[in-house]
Design a protein around this motif. Structure first.
Motif, PDB file in Angstrom:
ATOM      1  N   GLY A  16      31.341  24.614  86.122  1.00 33.92           N
ATOM      2  CA  GLY A  16      31.640  24.816  84.702  1.00 33.92           C
ATOM      3  C   GLY A  16      31.001  26.100  84.200  1.00 33.92           C
ATOM      4  O   GLY A  16      30.027  26.585  84.774  1.00 33.92           O
ATOM      5  N   SER A  17      31.547  26.635  83.107  1.00 32.05           N
ATOM      6  CA  SER A  17      31.007  27.891  82.589  1.00 32.05           C
ATOM      7  C   SER A  17      29.841  27.659  81.630  1.00 32.05           C
ATOM      8  O   SER A  17      29.017  28.532  81.416  1.00 32.05           O
ATOM      9  CB  SER A  17      32.111  28.673  81.878  1.00 32.05           C
ATOM     10  N   GLU A  38      30.146  26.816  78.324  1.00 33.42           N
ATOM     11  CA  GLU A  38      30.501  27.508  77.079  1.00 33.42           C
ATOM     12  C   GLU A  38      29.642  27.049  75.898  1.00 33.42           C
ATOM     13  O   GLU A  38      29.143  27.860  75.126  1.00 33.42           O
ATOM     14  CB  GLU A  38      31.973  27.244  76.786  1.00 33.42           C
ATOM     15  N   PRO A  50      26.484  30.834  84.379  1.00 33.38           N
ATOM     16  CA  PRO A  50      27.057  29.481  84.327  1.00 33.38           C
ATOM     17  C   PRO A  50      25.951  28.430  84.220  1.00 33.38           C
ATOM     18  O   PRO A  50      24.851  28.619  84.760  1.00 33.38           O
ATOM     19  CB  PRO A  50      27.806  29.370  85.652  1.00 33.38           C
ATOM     20  N   LYS A  51      26.260  27.335  83.559  1.00 33.07           N
ATOM     21  CA  LYS A  51      25.233  26.340  83.194  1.00 33.07           C
ATOM     22  C   LYS A  51      24.378  25.876  84.368  1.00 33.07           C
ATOM     23  O   LYS A  51      23.164  25.701  84.227  1.00 33.07           O
ATOM     24  CB  LYS A  51      25.925  25.147  82.537  1.00 33.07           C
ATOM     25  N   PRO A  70      31.742  28.325  90.689  1.00 25.19           N
ATOM     26  CA  PRO A  70      32.896  29.135  90.286  1.00 25.19           C
ATOM     27  C   PRO A  70      33.256  30.159  91.367  1.00 25.19           C
ATOM     28  O   PRO A  70      32.374  30.679  92.064  1.00 25.19           O
ATOM     29  CB  PRO A  70      32.401  29.856  89.016  1.00 25.19           C
ATOM     30  N   ASP A  88      34.076  33.154  91.084  1.00 26.10           N
ATOM     31  CA  ASP A  88      33.574  34.507  90.838  1.00 26.10           C
ATOM     32  C   ASP A  88      32.052  34.521  90.660  1.00 26.10           C
ATOM     33  O   ASP A  88      31.503  35.413  90.031  1.00 26.10           O
ATOM     34  CB  ASP A  88      34.253  35.092  89.591  1.00 26.10           C
ATOM     35  N   ILE A  89      31.366  33.522  91.238  1.00 31.95           N
ATOM     36  CA  ILE A  89      29.911  33.439  91.064  1.00 31.95           C
ATOM     37  C   ILE A  89      29.230  34.670  91.658  1.00 31.95           C
ATOM     38  O   ILE A  89      29.633  35.182  92.698  1.00 31.95           O
ATOM     39  CB  ILE A  89      29.365  32.145  91.733  1.00 31.95           C
TER      40      ILE A  89
END
Ligand code: CTP
Ligand code: MG
Length: 229
Positions: A11-12, A14, A21-22, A54, A56-57
């Motif tokens: 998860g991002s 947000e 990311p969290k 993710p 794109d980490i």
């Protein structure tokens, strides 16, 4: 009985609003992911651990999580646009790697989940298709339509559910395939088993096992860690 754990870290974050990311945000000097990995250190029975991050980490973020572990751990950069998609991709990877009897899904957003809770869901899933931690609801819960109350729900029949959640691997795979086929999206995996007619049972959850959603939750988690010391 072979067991794998899918750690959901894609998860991002947000609502937390951090610059990473969290799962990679720090709580008391360690990332949320690192807290979970440490909890699972030397787990009995041994676990294959798959961390879904993710796509794109930034690779510089991940090594810290793996310092203190000797587990069989794999990072999968296959996070999807939703939690459910991330679990589905994790399931495919787990099928290829370990084909376990049981899979545990855990949200890294719950870094305080204690070791005993993993043991409890694993014990309970032996007599079911799924086992999830649940906490009795103390607030009165109402159904609303905009600002109008339409119903007050029977509190005795309500619980709030956490992760880790344990499932028979084949049941979870089937439930995910059916959901995908039917275009159904849910916020936890148990919901997908329920709608497919599988038997999901509850075990007592841990009130300290809070989900980090907003910045104030990090402060609360730090406070709760202090209480547990
Ligand atoms: N998660 C995931 N893949 C996604 C979305 C969520 O793996 N596409 C994971 C998160 O990393 C988290 C858990 O599912 O461990 C619960 O999700 P949530 O608390 O909603 O985390 P985020 O989606 O990161 O937060 P937000 O909704 O505020 O963006
Ligand atoms: Mg989310």
């Amino acid at each position: 009985m072979s067991v794998a754990a899918i750690l959901l870290a894609a998860g991002s974050g947000e609502r937390l609003g951090a610059s990473v990311p969290k799962a990679f945000v720090e709580l008391d000097g360690r990332s949320l992911l690192e807290h979970v990995v440490l909890t699972l250190h030397d787990h009995d029975p041994p676990l294959g651990i798959l961390v879904v991050v993710p796509g794109d980490i930034d690779d510089r973020l991940t090594p810290g999580a793996f310092r203190a572990t000797d587990q069989d751990m794999v990072i999968s950069k296959t996070g999807g646009p939703t939690r459910q998609a991330s679990v589905a991709s994790g399931l495919e990877a787990v099928a290829d790697l370990w084909r376990p009897d049981i899979v545990i899904c855990h949200d890294v957003a719950r870094p305080l989940a204690p070791r005993w809770l993993f043991a409890d869901v694993l014990a309970a899933v032996k007599d079911a298709d799924g086992a999830v931690p649940a906490i009795p609801v103390t607030d009165t819960i109402k159904r609303v339509d905009d600002d109008r109350v339409t119903e007050t729900l029977e509190r005795d029949q309500l619980v709030a559910v956490q992760t880790p959640q344990a499932f028979r691997f084949e049941a979870l795979r089937d439930a995910h395939e059916r959901a995908e086929r039917d275009g159904v999206e849910a916020t936890d995996d148990a919901a997908l088993l329920e709608r497919a007619g599988y038997r999901v049972v509850i075990v007592p959850g841990d009130p300290h096992n809070i989900k980090i959603t907003r910045p104030e939750d990090l402060r609360m988690a730090s406070f709760l860690r202090g209480l547990d010391d």
